[in-house]
Design a protein around this motif. Structure first.
Motif, PDB file in Angstrom:
ATOM      1  N   ILE A  83      19.363 -37.455 -38.065  1.00  0.00           N
ATOM      2  CA  ILE A  83      18.214 -38.189 -38.611  1.00  0.00           C
ATOM      3  C   ILE A  83      18.486 -38.606 -40.048  1.00  0.00           C
ATOM      4  CG2 ILE A  83      15.783 -37.989 -39.276  1.00  0.00           C
ATOM      5  CD1 ILE A  83      15.430 -36.167 -36.795  1.00  0.00           C
ATOM      6  N   SER A  84      19.081 -37.723 -40.830  1.00  0.00           N
ATOM      7  CA  SER A  84      19.363 -38.045 -42.232  1.00  0.00           C
ATOM      8  C   SER A  84      20.334 -39.212 -42.358  1.00  0.00           C
ATOM      9  CB  SER A  84      19.936 -36.808 -42.940  1.00  0.00           C
ATOM     10  OG  SER A  84      20.281 -37.125 -44.282  1.00  0.00           O
ATOM     11  N   MET A  85      21.423 -39.162 -41.598  1.00  0.00           N
ATOM     12  CA  MET A  85      22.388 -40.268 -41.664  1.00  0.00           C
ATOM     13  C   MET A  85      21.784 -41.552 -41.116  1.00  0.00           C
ATOM     14  SD  MET A  85      26.144 -38.635 -40.824  1.00  0.00           S
ATOM     15  CE  MET A  85      26.919 -40.245 -41.088  1.00  0.00           C
ATOM     16  N   GLY A  86      20.896 -41.414 -40.130  1.00  0.00           N
ATOM     17  CA  GLY A  86      20.229 -42.589 -39.586  1.00  0.00           C
ATOM     18  C   GLY A  86      19.316 -43.250 -40.601  1.00  0.00           C
ATOM     19  N   ILE A  87      18.553 -42.448 -41.344  1.00  0.00           N
ATOM     20  CA  ILE A  87      17.669 -43.021 -42.368  1.00  0.00           C
ATOM     21  C   ILE A  87      18.497 -43.605 -43.513  1.00  0.00           C
ATOM     22  CG2 ILE A  87      15.818 -42.552 -44.021  1.00  0.00           C
ATOM     23  CD1 ILE A  87      14.820 -40.367 -42.134  1.00  0.00           C
ATOM     24  N   GLU A  88      19.590 -42.931 -43.859  1.00  0.00           N
ATOM     25  CA  GLU A  88      20.460 -43.481 -44.909  1.00  0.00           C
ATOM     26  C   GLU A  88      20.993 -44.845 -44.503  1.00  0.00           C
ATOM     27  OE1 GLU A  88      24.625 -42.477 -47.311  1.00  0.00           O
ATOM     28  OE2 GLU A  88      23.725 -40.956 -46.030  1.00  0.00           O
ATOM     29  N   ALA A  89      21.378 -44.977 -43.232  1.00  0.00           N
ATOM     30  CA  ALA A  89      21.847 -46.276 -42.732  1.00  0.00           C
ATOM     31  C   ALA A  89      20.719 -47.303 -42.794  1.00  0.00           C
ATOM     32  CB  ALA A  89      22.357 -46.135 -41.300  1.00  0.00           C
ATOM     33  N   ALA A  90      19.531 -46.912 -42.329  1.00  0.00           N
ATOM     34  CA  ALA A  90      18.388 -47.827 -42.319  1.00  0.00           C
ATOM     35  C   ALA A  90      17.986 -48.256 -43.725  1.00  0.00           C
ATOM     36  CB  ALA A  90      17.203 -47.165 -41.625  1.00  0.00           C
ATOM     37  N   ASN A  91      18.256 -47.419 -44.702  1.00  0.00           N
ATOM     38  CA  ASN A  91      17.895 -47.731 -46.085  1.00  0.00           C
ATOM     39  C   ASN A  91      18.718 -48.889 -46.650  1.00  0.00           C
ATOM     40  OD1 ASN A  91      16.084 -47.020 -48.191  1.00  0.00           O
ATOM     41  ND2 ASN A  91      17.753 -46.053 -49.326  1.00  0.00           N
ATOM     42  N   HIS A  92      19.808 -49.262 -45.939  1.00  0.00           N
ATOM     43  CA  HIS A  92      20.602 -50.430 -46.349  1.00  0.00           C
ATOM     44  C   HIS A  92      19.884 -51.749 -46.052  1.00  0.00           C
ATOM     45  CE1 HIS A  92      23.868 -47.454 -46.270  1.00  0.00           C
ATOM     46  NE2 HIS A  92      24.623 -48.313 -46.912  1.00  0.00           N
ATOM     47  N   ALA A  93      18.842 -51.684 -45.220  1.00  0.00           N
ATOM     48  CA  ALA A  93      18.207 -52.913 -44.727  1.00  0.00           C
ATOM     49  C   ALA A  93      16.765 -53.003 -45.208  1.00  0.00           C
ATOM     50  CB  ALA A  93      18.248 -52.946 -43.201  1.00  0.00           C
ATOM     51  N   PRO A  94      16.484 -53.753 -46.274  1.00  0.00           N
ATOM     52  CA  PRO A  94      15.107 -53.903 -46.750  1.00  0.00           C
ATOM     53  C   PRO A  94      14.194 -54.426 -45.649  1.00  0.00           C
ATOM     54  CG  PRO A  94      16.663 -54.781 -48.352  1.00  0.00           C
ATOM     55  CD  PRO A  94      17.454 -54.487 -47.118  1.00  0.00           C
ATOM     56  N   ILE A  95      12.946 -53.933 -45.625  1.00  0.00           N
ATOM     57  CA  ILE A  95      11.978 -54.380 -44.628  1.00  0.00           C
ATOM     58  C   ILE A  95      11.425 -55.738 -45.061  1.00  0.00           C
ATOM     59  CG2 ILE A  95       9.753 -53.877 -43.547  1.00  0.00           C
ATOM     60  CD1 ILE A  95      10.397 -50.892 -43.955  1.00  0.00           C
ATOM     61  N   GLU A  96      11.592 -56.731 -44.187  1.00  0.00           N
ATOM     62  CA  GLU A  96      11.224 -58.100 -44.547  1.00  0.00           C
ATOM     63  C   GLU A  96      10.026 -58.612 -43.762  1.00  0.00           C
ATOM     64  OE1 GLU A  96      14.932 -59.918 -43.676  1.00  0.00           O
ATOM     65  OE2 GLU A  96      15.901 -59.265 -45.544  1.00  0.00           O
ATOM     66  N   LYS A  97       9.480 -57.767 -42.901  1.00  0.00           N
ATOM     67  CA  LYS A  97       8.391 -58.194 -42.024  1.00  0.00           C
ATOM     68  C   LYS A  97       7.198 -57.262 -42.183  1.00  0.00           C
ATOM     69  CE  LYS A  97       7.477 -58.921 -37.065  1.00  0.00           C
ATOM     70  NZ  LYS A  97       8.048 -58.759 -35.704  1.00  0.00           N
ATOM     71  N   ALA A  98       6.008 -57.827 -42.162  1.00  0.00           N
ATOM     72  CA  ALA A  98       4.792 -57.012 -42.277  1.00  0.00           C
ATOM     73  C   ALA A  98       4.419 -56.436 -40.911  1.00  0.00           C
ATOM     74  CB  ALA A  98       3.644 -57.852 -42.818  1.00  0.00           C
ATOM     75  N   PHE A  99       3.816 -55.260 -40.924  1.00  0.00           N
ATOM     76  CA  PHE A  99       3.356 -54.631 -39.687  1.00  0.00           C
ATOM     77  C   PHE A  99       2.122 -55.368 -39.177  1.00  0.00           C
ATOM     78  CE2 PHE A  99       0.640 -51.232 -37.714  1.00  0.00           C
ATOM     79  CZ  PHE A  99       1.424 -51.033 -36.578  1.00  0.00           C
ATOM     80  N   ASN A 100       2.187 -55.816 -37.920  1.00  0.00           N
ATOM     81  CA  ASN A 100       1.089 -56.568 -37.328  1.00  0.00           C
ATOM     82  C   ASN A 100       1.046 -56.261 -35.843  1.00  0.00           C
ATOM     83  OD1 ASN A 100      -0.712 -58.437 -36.310  1.00  0.00           O
ATOM     84  ND2 ASN A 100       0.171 -60.196 -37.379  1.00  0.00           N
ATOM     85  N   MET A 101      -0.054 -55.722 -35.377  1.00  0.00           N
ATOM     86  CA  MET A 101      -0.159 -55.343 -33.968  1.00  0.00           C
ATOM     87  C   MET A 101      -0.688 -56.462 -33.081  1.00  0.00           C
ATOM     88  SD  MET A 101      -1.376 -51.353 -34.267  1.00  0.00           S
ATOM     89  CE  MET A 101      -1.706 -51.208 -32.517  1.00  0.00           C
ATOM     90  N   GLY A 102      -0.912 -57.651 -33.651  1.00  0.00           N
ATOM     91  CA  GLY A 102      -1.335 -58.767 -32.829  1.00  0.00           C
ATOM     92  C   GLY A 102      -2.722 -58.577 -32.243  1.00  0.00           C
ATOM     93  N   VAL A 103      -2.916 -59.100 -31.032  1.00  0.00           N
ATOM     94  CA  VAL A 103      -4.224 -59.038 -30.377  1.00  0.00           C
ATOM     95  C   VAL A 103      -4.333 -57.740 -29.589  1.00  0.00           C
ATOM     96  CG1 VAL A 103      -5.749 -60.127 -28.689  1.00  0.00           C
ATOM     97  CG2 VAL A 103      -4.349 -61.545 -30.194  1.00  0.00           C
ATOM     98  N   LEU A 104      -5.412 -57.014 -29.821  1.00  0.00           N
ATOM     99  CA  LEU A 104      -5.638 -55.754 -29.113  1.00  0.00           C
ATOM    100  C   LEU A 104      -7.020 -55.752 -28.473  1.00  0.00           C
ATOM    101  CD1 LEU A 104      -4.304 -53.027 -31.557  1.00  0.00           C
ATOM    102  CD2 LEU A 104      -3.389 -53.559 -29.321  1.00  0.00           C
ATOM    103  N   GLN A 105      -7.106 -55.119 -27.301  1.00  0.00           N
ATOM    104  CA  GLN A 105      -8.415 -54.896 -26.689  1.00  0.00           C
ATOM    105  C   GLN A 105      -8.973 -53.580 -27.237  1.00  0.00           C
ATOM    106  OE1 GLN A 105      -8.730 -55.431 -22.453  1.00  0.00           O
ATOM    107  NE2 GLN A 105      -6.822 -56.599 -22.400  1.00  0.00           N
ATOM    108  N   VAL A 106      -9.735 -53.673 -28.279  1.00  0.00           N
ATOM    109  CA  VAL A 106     -10.217 -52.459 -28.943  1.00  0.00           C
ATOM    110  C   VAL A 106     -11.521 -51.966 -28.309  1.00  0.00           C
ATOM    111  CG1 VAL A 106      -9.111 -52.970 -31.112  1.00  0.00           C
ATOM    112  CG2 VAL A 106     -11.366 -53.871 -30.682  1.00  0.00           C
TER     113      VAL A 106
END
Length: 542
Positions: free
Chosen positions: A519-542
């Motif tokens: 998990i640690s090496m995986g997060i370190e790898a992921a930290n190389h890639a800045p997040i460029e997209k906003a979290f959006n769940m789209g249309v939901l039946q709430v």
């Protein structure tokens, strides 16, 4: 410690022992005789090349060690898919290394080889990791060319990915350390820089025999596409190496000059070991996949200082959610609780089952982690969603869909650990392979399937009995028991973690004590890639 703890410990340690034995065998590749032949040619093996390239005494993790396990028996097998893939450190920079194993069918590409190479490129693309190719391959395995050549996820996709990674600025370095022929010749030359080893490396679209057959020209392979030709005449390659070690040293020097990447900015502080002994995991985890246990006790042995801040602790109790640190990295954990729990209304809930309230809780927690830019860790031991009229009337499908939606649209990196059961839609909701975890790996105790072996065997038995009765056969109790055992044995083979790893449904099977490192090496790898997209769940039946 009670007797059950000791029994669990013995069984789980036997599973780890079996894992280590299998890994020793896998690492022999095509066998000792072919390894010796490789050395006689003055060449290192794929694993020796990677070990020499990676920094001494540094951590590394291997992707797809069991790829191809027990597959292609009619073709002599394909250990590790004929290619070795590791994430490790070169000059203290995290990289992914892909090395053809020439001891396996001269490094020829089977269908699983292409799938594994594409997985390596996917990891490089998602995490913006530099990728190093150590090429030594005879090209496509011709007897299976129809399963590797023309489709979207086949051989050609690799070159497409070369081009995409180049446009993304992901560093690609290739060393031609053996044969590199036909379509495979494009991979190193579509990389940013290419090296070739003198006398043992060669690259051409067609070898000397095909050239003779096609245009009648007599020429040897070295003159056609050896190191001198491509470094001094064609200019196809950039560096000429005298031997394998010289080529690998050159790669080290090239990686050493790479600039510092932008980071995603995930939170990390100094690592603290778990306060509870991680070795206890072997005694806590039951030997049977149907037995209950407290997942919280597993979590305490995985996270820093055994500290886990639960989110909505008293609500939706069949899923545990909360914040912790793993090797210093802040993480959000979503885990299936495997013990029977009681709601505030006094209702009993089965462990490992996802109910409406637990799905709703997980959805909200996943959204929170995306809001706060915290990587997610899923600990799977799930039998599925709750069924029955009460659950259906309560909207379990809607709540389950919301959880799947949140997992699907999550923009923070996700990591999935399959501890025990991974059944049906529970696999999906808890971030199975189809939901793009950055890494997904299993403990030797894992089982992956639509349903458990017993349940599936009972269903399949009814189908088989109906079919035999239509043919006029009488089913005695003895015959029924024999059929059941035969069906269950076949199904159990398919739910094994080794079957999943062979088909690359998971990246690895690991010793539970290595979970923090992965998990640690995986997060370190992921930290190389800045997040460029906003979290959006789209249309939901709430």
């Amino acid at each position: 410690m009670d007797i059950n703890f000791n029994k669990n410990e013995d069984q789980n340690k036997l599973l780890v022992s079996e894992l280590k034995k299998r890994l020793v065998n896998v690492k022999l590749g095509g066998g000792k005789i072919r390894i010796e032949k490789q050395h006689e040619l003055g060449k290192m093996t794929a694993r020796e090349r990677i070990d020499y390239l990676l920094d001494d005494k540094s951590n590394s993790i291997e992707i797809g060690a069991f790829a191809g396990d027990n597959m292609y028996k009619e073709h002599g097998g394909c250990p590790s898919g004929g290619v070795v893939v590791k994430i490790g450190y070169v000059k203290s920079k995290q990289c992914i290394v892909v090395a053809n194993d020439a001891t396996v069918k001269a490094g020829a590409w089977f269908p699983i080889t292409a799938k594994k190479n594409l997985r390596a490129q996917e990891i490089a693309i998602e995490n913006r990791l530099p990728i190093i190719y150590l090429v030594d391959s005879a090209g496509v395995y011709l007897p299976m060319q129809d399963e590797i050549f023309p489709d979207k996820e086949h051989f050609g996709r690799i070159f497409r990915n070369n081009a995409i990674m180049s446009s993304m600025g992901i560093v690609q370095i290739a060393a031609i350390m053996g044969s590199c022929v036909a379509g495979g010749a494009y991979l190193p030359i579509m990389s940013d820089e290419a090296l070739i080893v003198n006398k043992t490396g060669s690259i051409f679209l067609a070898g000397s025999y095909l050239v003779k057959a096609a245009i009648g020209e007599n020429i040897d392979n070295e003159s056609l596409g050896g190191a001198t030709t491509h470094c001094e005449i064609s200019g196809v390659t950039d560096y000429k190496a005298k031997d394998d070690k010289d080529a690998l040293d050159t790669i080290k020097n090239l990686i050493d000059k790479i600039g510092v990447p932008n980071t995603a900015g995930f939170n990390r502080i100094k690592s603290i070991k778990p306060a509870e002994n991680p070795e206890d995991i072997f005694g806590i985890l039951p030997g049977s996949r149907t037995e209950q246990y407290d997942m919280l006790e597993i979590i305490k042995r995985l996270v820093d200082h055994s500290e886990f801040q639960q989110y909505k602790e008293g609500f939706g109790k069949t899923i545990l959610t909360g914040y912790a640190r793993i090797d210093g990295w802040a993480v959000g954990i979503v885990a299936n609780q495997r013990k029977v729990v009681k709601t505030s209304k006094g209702e009993m809930r089965f462990g490992g089952v996802i109910y409406s309230d637990s799905a709703d809780k997980a959805t909200r927690f996943i959204a929170n982690c995306n809001q706060k830019k915290i990587p997610l860790v899923f600990l799977q031991d799930v039998t599925g969603f709750m069924v029955g009229s009460k659950s259906e009337h309560g909207g379990i499908i809607k709540d389950g869909a919301k959880m799947v939606n949140a997992v699907s649209n999550s923009v923070v990196p996700k990591f999935t650990v399959i501890i025990g059961n991974s059944y049906g839609a529970g696999n999906y909701a808890m971030c199975g392979k189809a939901y793009d975890p950055r890494l997904i790996f299993a403990w030797p105790s894992a089982e992956l399937a639509v349903m458990s072996g017993n349940s599936a065997a009972k269903v399949l038995l009814q189908i088989e009995k109906a079919s035999l009765k239509k043919k006029g056969e009488k089913i005695t109790p003895e015959k029924e028991a024999e059929l059941f055992d035969e069906i269950k044995k076949r199904y159990d083979r398919q739910i094994s973690p080794y079957y999943a790893a062979a088909h690359l449904w998971t990246d690895a099977i690991i010793d539970p004590l290595e979970t923090r490192k992965w998990i640690s090496m995986g997060i370190e790898a992921a930290n190389h890639a800045p997040i460029e997209k906003a979290f959006n769940m789209g249309v939901l039946q709430v």
